[in-house]
Design a protein around this motif. Sequence first.
Motif, mmCIF file in Angstrom:
data_model
loop_
_atom_site.group_PDB
_atom_site.id
_atom_site.type_symbol
_atom_site.label_atom_id
_atom_site.label_comp_id
_atom_site.label_asym_id
_atom_site.label_seq_id
_atom_site.Cartn_x
_atom_site.Cartn_y
_atom_site.Cartn_z
ATOM 1 N N ILE A 1 0.813 -1.214 0.000
ATOM 2 C CA ILE A 1 0.000 0.000 0.000
ATOM 3 C C ILE A 1 0.845 1.262 0.000
ATOM 4 O O ILE A 1 0.549 2.213 -0.720
ATOM 5 C CB ILE A 1 -0.960 0.008 1.216
ATOM 6 C CG1 ILE A 1 -1.967 -1.132 1.105
ATOM 7 C CG2 ILE A 1 -1.679 1.351 1.343
ATOM 8 C CD1 ILE A 1 -2.794 -1.356 2.362
ATOM 9 N N PHE A 2 1.901 1.280 0.821
ATOM 10 C CA PHE A 2 2.698 2.496 1.016
ATOM 11 C C PHE A 2 4.136 2.304 0.540
ATOM 12 O O PHE A 2 4.879 1.506 1.119
ATOM 13 C CB PHE A 2 2.736 2.883 2.505
ATOM 14 C CG PHE A 2 1.396 3.171 3.112
ATOM 15 C CD1 PHE A 2 0.752 4.388 2.874
ATOM 16 C CD2 PHE A 2 0.784 2.246 3.943
ATOM 17 C CE1 PHE A 2 -0.473 4.661 3.445
ATOM 18 C CE2 PHE A 2 -0.446 2.516 4.528
ATOM 19 C CZ PHE A 2 -1.077 3.732 4.271
ATOM 20 N N PRO A 3 4.565 3.036 -0.480
ATOM 21 C CA PRO A 3 5.960 2.948 -0.936
ATOM 22 C C PRO A 3 6.977 3.320 0.159
ATOM 23 O O PRO A 3 8.116 2.864 0.123
ATOM 24 C CB PRO A 3 6.032 3.952 -2.096
ATOM 25 C CG PRO A 3 4.623 4.100 -2.563
ATOM 26 C CD PRO A 3 3.763 3.906 -1.351
ATOM 27 N N ALA A 4 6.556 4.117 1.152
ATOM 28 C CA ALA A 4 7.459 4.543 2.228
ATOM 29 C C ALA A 4 7.633 3.465 3.303
ATOM 30 O O ALA A 4 8.382 3.660 4.261
ATOM 31 C CB ALA A 4 6.949 5.837 2.863
ATOM 32 N N ILE A 5 6.955 2.330 3.155
ATOM 33 C CA ILE A 5 7.099 1.222 4.107
ATOM 34 C C ILE A 5 7.827 0.087 3.401
ATOM 35 O O ILE A 5 7.388 -0.405 2.363
ATOM 36 C CB ILE A 5 5.735 0.752 4.649
ATOM 37 C CG1 ILE A 5 5.060 1.908 5.401
ATOM 38 C CG2 ILE A 5 5.909 -0.454 5.555
ATOM 39 C CD1 ILE A 5 3.689 1.573 5.958
ATOM 40 N N THR A 6 8.968 -0.288 3.991
ATOM 41 C CA THR A 6 9.830 -1.308 3.406
ATOM 42 C C THR A 6 10.169 -2.367 4.464
ATOM 43 O O THR A 6 9.925 -2.153 5.650
ATOM 44 C CB THR A 6 11.128 -0.660 2.875
ATOM 45 O OG1 THR A 6 11.781 0.025 3.949
ATOM 46 C CG2 THR A 6 10.829 0.328 1.744
ATOM 47 N N SER B 1 4.209 10.756 3.560
ATOM 48 C CA SER B 1 3.343 10.014 2.639
ATOM 49 C C SER B 1 2.457 8.986 3.347
ATOM 50 O O SER B 1 1.453 8.557 2.786
ATOM 51 C CB SER B 1 4.183 9.330 1.553
ATOM 52 O OG SER B 1 4.998 8.319 2.110
ATOM 53 N N VAL B 2 2.819 8.604 4.556
ATOM 54 C CA VAL B 2 1.982 7.695 5.347
ATOM 55 C C VAL B 2 1.250 8.560 6.372
ATOM 56 O O VAL B 2 1.886 9.296 7.124
ATOM 57 C CB VAL B 2 2.824 6.612 6.057
ATOM 58 C CG1 VAL B 2 1.931 5.682 6.874
ATOM 59 C CG2 VAL B 2 3.646 5.808 5.047
ATOM 60 N N PRO B 3 -0.084 8.509 6.416
ATOM 61 C CA PRO B 3 -0.836 9.352 7.352
ATOM 62 C C PRO B 3 -0.398 9.136 8.806
ATOM 63 O O PRO B 3 -0.092 8.018 9.217
ATOM 64 C CB PRO B 3 -2.292 8.916 7.154
ATOM 65 C CG PRO B 3 -2.327 8.280 5.797
ATOM 66 C CD PRO B 3 -0.973 7.675 5.597
ATOM 67 N N ALA B 4 -0.378 10.215 9.573
ATOM 68 C CA ALA B 4 0.057 10.165 10.975
ATOM 69 C C ALA B 4 -0.750 9.151 11.776
ATOM 70 O O ALA B 4 -0.185 8.406 12.590
ATOM 71 C CB ALA B 4 -0.032 11.552 11.606
ATOM 72 N N ASN B 5 -2.060 9.093 11.556
ATOM 73 C CA ASN B 5 -2.890 8.139 12.302
ATOM 74 C C ASN B 5 -2.513 6.698 11.993
ATOM 75 O O ASN B 5 -2.606 5.827 12.851
ATOM 76 C CB ASN B 5 -4.380 8.370 12.032
ATOM 77 C CG ASN B 5 -4.911 9.581 12.770
ATOM 78 O OD1 ASN B 5 -4.302 10.050 13.734
ATOM 79 N ND2 ASN B 5 -6.046 10.083 12.330
#
Length: 117
Positions: free
Chosen positions: A62-67, A85-89
């Motif tokens: 879902i999120f490119p910023a999560i690896t 890019s990943v919502p704070a919540n």
Amino acid sequence: MDFQQCRDHCLMQLQSIEDFPFGPDIYVYKVGKIFAILSEQDGLARVNLKCDPAEAMMLRDIFPAITPGYHMNKQHWNTVLLDGSVPANEIKRQIENSYQLVVKSLPKAKRPALNSN
């Protein structure tokens, strides 16, 4: 979410302590065991969080910023780049989830008193 907001949320977890076993620039949060590792490099913060393996894969899709977790067991840990890019919540939810996974793995006598019945 930025570095300080992430740090604050990690410290909000019940009986969370901040430690520096890997040096002064690597912020480690634990409750008996490590549940988050926060660092900053070239002005960009990132946090390693424990995660259920199936959820870890889904979040990476879902999120490119999560690896996969940097220097961690890549099946059970994700690295989240705090680039906005990943919502704070969502990051808060992942911190809380990581914390809960670690608490559940502790012997009952070592678990924080968590409003349990």
